[in-house]
Scaffold this active site. Structure first.
Site, PDB file in Angstrom:
ATOM      1  N   GLY A  27       0.605  -1.265  -0.075  1.00 40.75           N
ATOM      2  CA  GLY A  27       0.142  -0.111  -0.012  1.00 40.75           C
ATOM      3  C   GLY A  27       0.966   1.180   0.082  1.00 40.75           C
ATOM      4  N   LYS A  28       2.117   1.244  -0.469  1.00 35.78           N
ATOM      5  CA  LYS A  28       2.917   2.650  -0.502  1.00 35.78           C
ATOM      6  C   LYS A  28       2.439   3.428  -1.300  1.00 35.78           C
ATOM      7  CE  LYS A  28       6.537   0.363  -1.866  1.00 35.78           C
ATOM      8  NZ  LYS A  28       5.761  -1.225  -2.252  1.00 35.78           N
ATOM      9  N   GLU A  95       8.196   5.059  -6.303  1.00 35.48           N
ATOM     10  CA  GLU A  95       9.245   3.824  -6.698  1.00 35.48           C
ATOM     11  C   GLU A  95      10.464   4.604  -6.655  1.00 35.48           C
ATOM     12  OE1 GLU A  95       8.266   1.093  -6.940  1.00 35.48           O
ATOM     13  OE2 GLU A  95       6.146   0.845  -7.727  1.00 35.48           O
ATOM     14  N   CYS A 151       1.570 -11.780   4.194  1.00 28.14           N
ATOM     15  CA  CYS A 151       2.015 -12.892   3.814  1.00 28.14           C
ATOM     16  C   CYS A 151       1.090 -14.038   3.110  1.00 28.14           C
ATOM     17  CB  CYS A 151       2.767 -13.769   4.907  1.00 28.14           C
ATOM     18  SG  CYS A 151       3.621 -15.281   4.224  1.00 28.14           S
ATOM     19  N   CYS A 183       6.325 -13.409   4.900  1.00 25.16           N
ATOM     20  CA  CYS A 183       7.059 -13.135   6.166  1.00 25.16           C
ATOM     21  C   CYS A 183       8.420 -13.735   6.153  1.00 25.16           C
ATOM     22  CB  CYS A 183       6.065 -13.590   7.128  1.00 25.16           C
ATOM     23  SG  CYS A 183       6.042 -15.565   7.504  1.00 25.16           S
TER      24      CYS A 183
END
Length: 217
Positions: A27-28, A95, A151, A183
């Site tokens: 979700g960046k 990015e 994960c 993970c």
């Protein structure tokens, strides 16, 4: 935009650097778009930049995995940002791991000039190695937000983006066909299953070989 009162009672902008980092699918970009749209709603002058090699969804727009869109300016190097960001109050960079190390100085200069800088990017590559200028940006940032994917193996918080295709180039643009969030424990199991070496076992020569850029999607 953070505002403060100076001695004459006038309002002035307070520059800052905000970094949003994490693995793929965490979700960046979604968070970057959210912050930029809030700034636009507040009538601030905003500009968002992205590396020109990132053409996965669009040549010019920044698009999240959830298909949220905001217009951006593609750039080939960090120095272009200073040329294109004059009279801008809020600068967004998506990015950022694909940009050069000069981005650190560019962000510092912008913040010192009163600009709010919001940077989003991968903090580690597919081998779990710190990626591009992101670690240094985290060090100088006023605020760092680490976001997590889930994960796909066990449902815990993801640690790294595991590459699913056989390619040792460091820069390989991709989506869910090429990467999966894992993970730490599931990532180690995946490496063992593949018979792969751990990142700390790689030689410097191996890592240099893996940094050759690719425009493959």
């Amino acid at each position: 935009m953070v505002m403060t009162d100076n001695l004459s009672g006038e309002r002035r902008r307070q520059g800052r650097i905000e970094v949003v980092c994490g693995s793929m699918f965490s979700g960046k970009t979604e968070e970057l778009i959210r912050r930029m749209k809030r700034a636009k709603f507040a009538k601030q002058k905003v500009e968002i930049f992205k590396p020109s090699i990132d053409t996965r969804y669009s040549d010019e727009d920044v698009v999240s995995h959830d298909q949220n869109v905001i217009h951006s300016t593609p750039i080939d190097s960090s120095g272009n940002i200073l040329l294109l960001a004059s009279d801008i109050e809020v600068v967004g960079i998506d990015e950022a791991q694909f940009l050069d190390e000069g981005l650190v100085g560019v962000c510092n200069q912008l913040a010192n000039n009163g600009v709010r800088v919001i940077v989003a990017g991968l903090d580690m590559d597919y081998q779990g190695v710190p990626f591009g200028p992101i670690p240094a940006l985290c060090a100088i940032a006023d605020e760092v937000t680490k976001v997590h994917a889930i994960c796909v193996k066990c449902g815990a918080l993801a640690y790294v983006s595991h590459r699913l295709v056989a390619n040792n180039r460091r820069v390989l643009l991709g989506e869910q066909q090429e990467y999966e969030p894992l993970c730490r424990e599931c990532y180690q199991k995946a490496l063992e299953a593949e018979g792969a070496t751990h990142p700390e076992d790689d030689t410097e020569e191996d890592r240099q070989t893996a940094t050759a850029p690719s425009h493959n999607h």
